[in-house]
Design a protein around this motif. Structure first.
Motif, PDB file in Angstrom:
ATOM      1  N   THR A 158       0.730  -0.864   0.570  1.00  0.00           N
ATOM      2  CA  THR A 158       0.152  -0.148   0.209  1.00  0.00           C
ATOM      3  C   THR A 158       0.712   1.168   0.418  1.00  0.00           C
ATOM      4  O   THR A 158      -0.196   1.843  -0.375  1.00  0.00           O
ATOM      5  N   ASP A 159       1.709   1.535   0.330  1.00  0.00           N
ATOM      6  CA  ASP A 159       2.730   2.096   0.441  1.00  0.00           C
ATOM      7  C   ASP A 159       3.943   2.365  -0.218  1.00  0.00           C
ATOM      8  O   ASP A 159       5.244   3.094  -0.818  1.00  0.00           O
ATOM      9  N   ASN A 183       4.056  -6.030   5.873  1.00  0.00           N
ATOM     10  CA  ASN A 183       3.199  -5.990   7.391  1.00  0.00           C
ATOM     11  C   ASN A 183       1.915  -5.881   7.361  1.00  0.00           C
ATOM     12  O   ASN A 183       1.300  -6.367   6.433  1.00  0.00           O
ATOM     13  N   ASP A 184       1.119  -6.662   9.217  1.00  0.00           N
ATOM     14  CA  ASP A 184      -0.523  -6.767   8.537  1.00  0.00           C
ATOM     15  C   ASP A 184      -1.260  -5.418   7.668  1.00  0.00           C
ATOM     16  O   ASP A 184      -2.036  -6.076   7.822  1.00  0.00           O
ATOM     17  N   LYS A 185      -0.625  -4.312   7.589  1.00  0.00           N
ATOM     18  CA  LYS A 185      -1.398  -3.303   6.308  1.00  0.00           C
ATOM     19  C   LYS A 185      -0.767  -3.272   5.354  1.00  0.00           C
ATOM     20  O   LYS A 185      -1.495  -2.093   4.041  1.00  0.00           O
ATOM     21  N   GLU A 187       1.783  -2.432   4.116  1.00  0.00           N
ATOM     22  CA  GLU A 187       2.976  -2.087   3.946  1.00  0.00           C
ATOM     23  C   GLU A 187       4.381  -2.388   4.157  1.00  0.00           C
ATOM     24  O   GLU A 187       4.530  -3.258   4.234  1.00  0.00           O
TER      25      GLU A 187
END
Length: 509
Positions: A158-159, A183-185, A187
């Protein structure tokens, strides 16, 4: 490939799958129950990383650029004293020749693993970000001749917009290899810095990959040598595959063999001897052999002994040799010769031959099977494929692994018959349905204009004629013989595609 530069994780949760290494170290600041303790011990015992003092490792401290470069040099086993003279002439004004890292920086600079922050500044004490580490690991892999251009979409992060343009290829490589995970997001965190504990984990996993192994079974397409044992390519695809993945790869190909003969060498089809006496001395004895008590099987070791020697019969270790009449390139009779003198052994009932491949079998082996081309010569339908697949299945079951790749057929003007020229594509369709994502259709790319253009080849009229028929062009084939085998470019493409498939399937750990 195996298991390639693995996960650099930025949290204990992501690092929870690290394999435990029971080692020792002198560092009082490394918790014996921490997720990184095994990695620190491994790096210490294998001289990959030192502590910041005799008793302190500083696991939560940030990795500096100097530390990272020195660790890579340690892992590569570089003789750094050889860089002392050139280190004194370094263009980096902030790297004094007397520093513990100066020779390692010079090694990395000369081999284009690392760039300076400017033309005259290295910034040795600067923190290493994830994207910087990815870029340097990509260059390190390139230095070793490994494949780095894997298909991997950075859109899953996402980033991804934060990844510097200069680091895109390195991040793509590192993510595809599993060196880094998001990571869990979702990212990637390209600007996040790594700790010394995380670096120890990465180094352990990179270094331990050399314990992985790929076994390539097949006929002359795998061997890279035509029946009669004449070289076609300097580097058959298994050799290139090992180089591209940076792992041990064994070439168990023999020209001319059918699928059952290949399975005999691997151990999936049992071969027995009977009614012989192994002499006490190292003298040859003619083998009377039985293949699974079935006369319908092909001849054992008719074309060669790759994967067979050294072998064992009734507990006696030795080698199988051959006798052929003059000008006959095939093994008409096979003999067993023990390695060392011992007691005479009389065999009066079937005794299995234990081939080298059988004795050397490991449960974590990755199999690449390219089998059946010689079975399909002259066939008029796909019915023979059921028999071929039964041997492939037997090989997979005998190996005891779920990590395998089945390579598809390629030679339209060899397989099938003049009445059945669709054999290759029909068989590949069946293989794809049976083996799913573990099937690799190398022909789909090799028989395309992209395969030529991507390798800087301008199609000839003869190439275009074959491409229009859906066949592999002559520019990728060895034309000194019947156009079944590949030239070096063709074999390199096959190796590249197999490497990509192995990485996609997650076999490199």
């Amino acid at each position: 490939m195996k298991r390639i530069l693995t996960l650099l994780l930025i949290s204990a949760m992501l690092l929870s799958s690290l394999c435990i290494y029971a080692g020792s170290h002198p560092f009082t600041d490394v918790d014996r129950e921490s997720w990184y303790e095994g990695a620190v011990a491994y790096c210490y015992e294998n001289s990959l990383m030192n502590g910041v003092s005799d008793t302190s490792f500083d696991p939560k401290g940030y990795v500096t650029r100097a530390q990272f470069v020195k660790a890579l040099a340690n892992m590569e086993g570089v003789e750094l004293d050889g860089y002392s003279e050139s280190a004194r002439k370094t263009p980096f004004t902030d790297v004094a020749p007397s520093e513990w890292y100066s020779n390692a920086v010079e090694w990395a600079r000369q081999n284009e693993i690392v760039n300076g922050k400017t033309e005259t500044s290295f910034d040795p004490l600067g923190k290493v970000t994830r994207q910087q580490m990815a870029a340097m690991l990509e260059r390190y892999a390139t230095l070793k001749g490994e494949k780095t251009d894997y298909d991997f979409s950075l859109e899953r992060f996402t980033d991804n917009s934060l990844i510097g343009e200069w680091a895109v290829s390195g991040v793509r490589y590192a993510a595809a290899m599993g060196i880094f995970e998001g990571n869990d997001k979702g990212e990637f965190s390209p600007l996040a810095t790594a700790t010394r504990a995380q670096l120890a984990t990465v180094l352990q996993r990179i270094d331990q990959r050399k314990g992985n192994r790929i076994l390539c079974y097949g006929d002359s397409l795998t061997m890279g040598i035509m029946t009669g044992f004449e070289d076609i390519a300097e580097f058959p695809y298994p050799e290139r595959l090992g180089q591209y993945l940076g792992v041990e790869t064994l070439n168990y190909g023999i020209g001319g063999e059918t699928s059952d003969m290949i399975a005999m060498r691997q151990g999936a089809v049992a071969v027995y001897v009977d009614d012989i006496t192994i002499p006490a001395e190292c003298e040859p004895v003619l083998l009377n052999y039985i293949v699974d008590n079935d006369e319908d099987f092909s001849v054992f070791a008719f074309y060669g002994f790759e994967g067979i020697n050294d072998c064992e019969i009734a507990g006696v270790k030795g080698k199988i040799t051959a006798f052929s009449h003059e000008n006959n390139r095939f093994n008409e009779e096979i003999y067993f010769v023990r390695n060392e003198p011992g007691e005479e052994v009389a065999i009066t009932e079937p005794e299995r031959i234990i081939t080298h491949a059988m004795a050397d079998k490991r449960e974590d082996d990755i199999l690449v099977i390219w089998s059946g081309s010689n079975d399909l010569l002259g066939v008029i339908d796909t019915s023979r494929l059921d028999v071929i697949m039964s041997y492939i299945d037997a090989m997979i079951e005998y190996a005891g692994t779920d990590e395998y790749v089945i390579v598809g057929y390629t030679a339209n003007d060899y397989l099938g018959s003049s009445f059945y020229t669709e054999c290759v594509d029909d068989c590949n369709e069946i293989l794809a349905e049976k083996y799913g994502d573990k099937f690799l259709n190398v022909k789909s790319y090799l028989a395309s204009y992209d395969a030529l253009y991507d390798n800087g080849i301008t199609p000839t009229e003869r190439d275009i004629e074959r491409l229009n028929r859906g066949w592999i062009p002559y520019s990728l084939l060895d034309e000194s013989h019947y156009p079944v085998h590949f030239n070096q470019i063709g074999y390199d493409i096959v190796a590249d595609m197999v490497a990509q498939k192995i990485v996609e399937l997650g076999y490199i750990k």
